[in-house]
Write a protein that holds these residues in place. Sequence first.
Motif, PDB file in Angstrom:
ATOM      1  N   LYS A 197       1.236  -1.320  -6.807  1.00  0.00           N
ATOM      2  CA  LYS A 197       1.965  -1.522  -8.050  1.00  0.00           C
ATOM      3  C   LYS A 197       3.235  -2.366  -7.904  1.00  0.00           C
ATOM      4  CE  LYS A 197       4.618   2.815  -7.677  1.00  0.00           C
ATOM      5  NZ  LYS A 197       5.943   2.187  -7.663  1.00  0.00           N
ATOM      6  N   TYR A 236      -7.253   1.038  -3.692  1.00  0.00           N
ATOM      7  CA  TYR A 236      -6.311  -0.034  -3.978  1.00  0.00           C
ATOM      8  C   TYR A 236      -5.700   0.046  -5.381  1.00  0.00           C
ATOM      9  CZ  TYR A 236      -8.581  -1.931   0.165  1.00  0.00           C
ATOM     10  OH  TYR A 236      -9.082  -2.098   1.429  1.00  0.00           O
ATOM     11  N   GLU A 237      -6.100   1.038  -6.146  1.00  0.00           N
ATOM     12  CA  GLU A 237      -5.624   1.131  -7.529  1.00  0.00           C
ATOM     13  C   GLU A 237      -4.161   1.553  -7.619  1.00  0.00           C
ATOM     14  OE1 GLU A 237      -8.254   3.516  -9.809  1.00  0.00           O
ATOM     15  OE2 GLU A 237     -10.005   2.229  -9.454  1.00  0.00           O
ATOM     16  N   SER A 238      -3.613   2.100  -6.523  1.00  0.00           N
ATOM     17  CA  SER A 238      -2.212   2.540  -6.545  1.00  0.00           C
ATOM     18  C   SER A 238      -1.235   1.412  -6.202  1.00  0.00           C
ATOM     19  CB  SER A 238      -2.013   3.695  -5.558  1.00  0.00           C
ATOM     20  OG  SER A 238      -2.310   3.283  -4.237  1.00  0.00           O
ATOM     21  N   ASP A 278       0.272   7.373   0.433  1.00  0.00           N
ATOM     22  CA  ASP A 278      -0.795   8.339   0.176  1.00  0.00           C
ATOM     23  C   ASP A 278      -2.036   7.676  -0.405  1.00  0.00           C
ATOM     24  OD1 ASP A 278       0.325   7.613  -2.240  1.00  0.00           O
ATOM     25  OD2 ASP A 278       0.458   9.656  -3.043  1.00  0.00           O
ATOM     26  N   ALA A 279      -2.158   6.367  -0.259  1.00  0.00           N
ATOM     27  CA  ALA A 279      -3.245   5.623  -0.896  1.00  0.00           C
ATOM     28  C   ALA A 279      -4.606   6.010  -0.344  1.00  0.00           C
ATOM     29  CB  ALA A 279      -3.020   4.132  -0.721  1.00  0.00           C
ATOM     30  N   ASP A 322       0.847  -1.194   0.000  1.00  0.00           N
ATOM     31  CA  ASP A 322       0.000   0.000   0.000  1.00  0.00           C
ATOM     32  C   ASP A 322       0.880   1.241   0.000  1.00  0.00           C
ATOM     33  OD1 ASP A 322      -2.383  -1.378   0.014  1.00  0.00           O
ATOM     34  OD2 ASP A 322      -2.625  -1.302   2.198  1.00  0.00           O
ATOM     35  N   GLN A 323       0.574   2.189  -0.865  1.00  0.00           N
ATOM     36  CA  GLN A 323       1.344   3.424  -0.932  1.00  0.00           C
ATOM     37  C   GLN A 323       1.003   4.338   0.243  1.00  0.00           C
ATOM     38  OE1 GLN A 323       3.713   3.778  -3.306  1.00  0.00           O
ATOM     39  NE2 GLN A 323       3.138   1.712  -3.962  1.00  0.00           N
ATOM     40  N   SER A 364      -1.266  -2.787 -13.968  1.00  0.00           N
ATOM     41  CA  SER A 364      -1.805  -2.070 -12.807  1.00  0.00           C
ATOM     42  C   SER A 364      -2.444  -3.056 -11.835  1.00  0.00           C
ATOM     43  CB  SER A 364      -2.847  -1.044 -13.263  1.00  0.00           C
ATOM     44  OG  SER A 364      -3.957  -1.691 -13.862  1.00  0.00           O
ATOM     45  N   ASN A 365      -2.916  -2.504 -10.710  1.00  0.00           N
ATOM     46  CA  ASN A 365      -3.677  -3.268  -9.715  1.00  0.00           C
ATOM     47  C   ASN A 365      -2.945  -4.538  -9.291  1.00  0.00           C
ATOM     48  OD1 ASN A 365      -5.894  -1.779 -11.510  1.00  0.00           O
ATOM     49  ND2 ASN A 365      -6.687  -2.018  -9.440  1.00  0.00           N
ATOM     50  N   CYS A 413      -6.714   1.365   3.402  1.00  0.00           N
ATOM     51  CA  CYS A 413      -5.880   1.316   2.191  1.00  0.00           C
ATOM     52  C   CYS A 413      -4.398   1.478   2.515  1.00  0.00           C
ATOM     53  CB  CYS A 413      -6.308   2.403   1.209  1.00  0.00           C
ATOM     54  SG  CYS A 413      -8.003   2.246   0.641  1.00  0.00           S
TER      55      CYS A 413
END
Length: 298
Positions: free
Chosen positions: A66, A62-64, A58-59, A55-56, A99-100, A279
């Motif tokens: 990677k 969940y699309e970020s 700044d998430a 998890d990023q 992605s994802n 997230c």
Amino acid sequence: MTRIKTLIFVVFILIGQLSYSQNPILRDSEPGFLYVCDPSAEVFNGKVYLYCSHDQPDAVNYESMKDYEILESSDLVNWINHGVVLDPQLDPGFEYAHSNMNAPDAAYKDGWYYWYFPCDITEVGVAKSRTPVGPWESAVNTEITKIFDPTVFVDDDGQAYIYGNDHWVDIGEPGRFMMGAKLKDNMVELEGPWVRLTKEDVNEAVHVFKRNGIYYFNARVGKETKYWMADSPLPQYAELKGVLAPDSPQSPNHVSAIEFNNEWYLFYHRGDVNNGSGCKRSAWQITGRANKIVVKYI
């Protein structure tokens, strides 16, 4: 199914206490901290490895997601944070992955470690390495199949199986069921069709392990993680036994279980630590005594 009914003491009891081990496994006050989630635990060469999605910081969804991370421990108290070791969007050879990048899993066979990861939600890519932590190279030039949250189990006879659920893509009958299939010896091709393993719907987070000749299957159903038992790796259907774990704090649950040094351990993630959220999750571990996993989130 008589054989299974004799084991209804199971390895999971939903009362008890948290382990002595460091939790969360990574802390935001420590150098190199990353949000690690969807921990898939494996035991290789006497050590435990967690293959995690990321998890990023700044998430907001969940699309970020990677890339992927690995945590390693020889005692489940002290952990090596290997950081991001696989980034299919940037690493050469993974041009098919876009992605994802959600929950992954890893397996070993014939001198190679294989890392199965989802991309574009339901496409399954595969990396391989001669060591449990890399360096990783692409094992294929395109996705090997479609399934959500892929997990791989290698049986005692060396036969490998891949599992997941068709929450986002129908395989066979419409629905969102737990699915399984054989893998060929090369570990990157299916040997035969997908088989529906549950009568019941599941949401995600399928995991499989074997104990005393019995196969255990678990997956998230609604807010809970439930488990099934069967006497074969591709049953039709596995028998639903009950609830393995409640909803994870501030995050949909995703668990894996291993036996290590004659004790059972369960790994999951939660969003209520490390200034996290649903997230921005962190991996956590629970230990059991007397061959029982003791689950209580506090």
